[in-house]
Design an enzyme around this catalytic site. Sequence first.
Site: not given
Length: 478
Positions: A320, A356
């Site tokens: 990521n 998140h």
Amino acid sequence: MSCEITNGFIEYFSCQIGTTVPALKLLLTIFAGYPLALIHRKYVYGKEANLQHLYFIFTGFALGYWNYGNEMFHNVLATFFTFCVLSVLQGTATSVAITFVFNLTYLLIGYIYSSTDGYDINWTLPQCILVLRLIAISFDLYDGKQPEETLSAENKKVALKELPSILELYGHSLFPTSFLVGPQFSMRRYLDFVEGKFSKDGAAPDSTNAAVKRFCIGAFYLSIFHVLGYFVSDEYLLSEEFASLGFFRRMLVMGVWGRFTLYKYISCWLLTEGACMLFGMSHNGTDETTGEIKWNGVENIKLAVFENTTEFNHYIQSFNVNTNHWVAQYIYKRLKFLNNRHVSQLAALLFLAVWHGFHSGYYVCFFFEFIVIYMERDIKSIVGKNETLSSIFYSEQAKIPLQIALRLYTFVFMGWCLIPFGLLQFGRYWRGFSNCSWVGAILFCLWPVAWSPLLRMALKKLNGAGRRSDSKTEAQTQ
């Protein structure tokens, strides 16, 4: 449950391959990036900028609408609000604060109303990608108003002197091969691409071969993920069958499950990156040695580093990549005034956890990331300050055994760190920890309070004994 074709092709096909309808739609949307890139290359590339913006807006929104229906207007509203704020406040600290708070709060409210007990594929997925883009634009516009000598080299590359137009903002936000799962890229890169700065003589860049290779690698990782799912699913990790395995076998399976969990993301990123390559968005200059164009400008997974990790920092460097770079540039480095690396890192990880969602597993996962990095830095410090340990660890004889041990360590314990991230709910990851004998908690959580002090004490006694022995030998010699 039987798979009836009368329920619709997407429902029937998702049932046949053992996945959910939202997941299948997401995958098909990622694949759709390739024909859209080919159409752009043939008919739209190099044309007037507003025409290109409209192409990206229309195709991106259409794909989003197919996935999430009217909920895609959350994306439209957040982008419009950000444009209004930046238009009025023009790159001030206030505009950064409002953009940051509004977009993150909007996302969190979305999580409250739409999240379930598991991993959700709904409108908050593109929204969380959008949040980072809009916050980054507000920071870049702010940097563009600052004296250039006060900016870092990285901030100079992406600083915006002028507010992007509303078409530029929507084109960037809805770029069809990146608005759903990434990759993140700056407004500056988007504008350079539209202006044709990544091509020669106005022709579409020669990125087809690079895109095909990336697509094939992505398809390969997707197939591995699908196969592993038959053997090391989330439910298997929670099962009595897994818990009854021997300790070392459980550790190995835990590591394989960790790879299975990560390959879900890696395969999607590789496929979207291939589509970005086909568009030409990933142009990254020319290799000084070979003279060939580099197509890693939006690379989100560095496979060579990822598959050969010997420390957890390698995972941060390779997995990521664009999001980690975003957090480093817009959160971690902006907290430099705190003069405390650990506090800045903890704040950055807390932001990632909040971004998140509210599942406790996210917060536990990023806590483990913090404590693991702390442990590894502490070990490096201890080894570096001890001549005996340094001579052992950095000797030629220890090189291969150490590499094997460290690769096994990162492989196994990445699985441990991902248990809360993959299972999300407290009851589920608590059982997962229990099934894995709490090895990560024993190793990582006890490091600063038990293992590190004991190791330092043992080395201090060993060094003291060594000095006394040397003194005694010297006295006898005299």
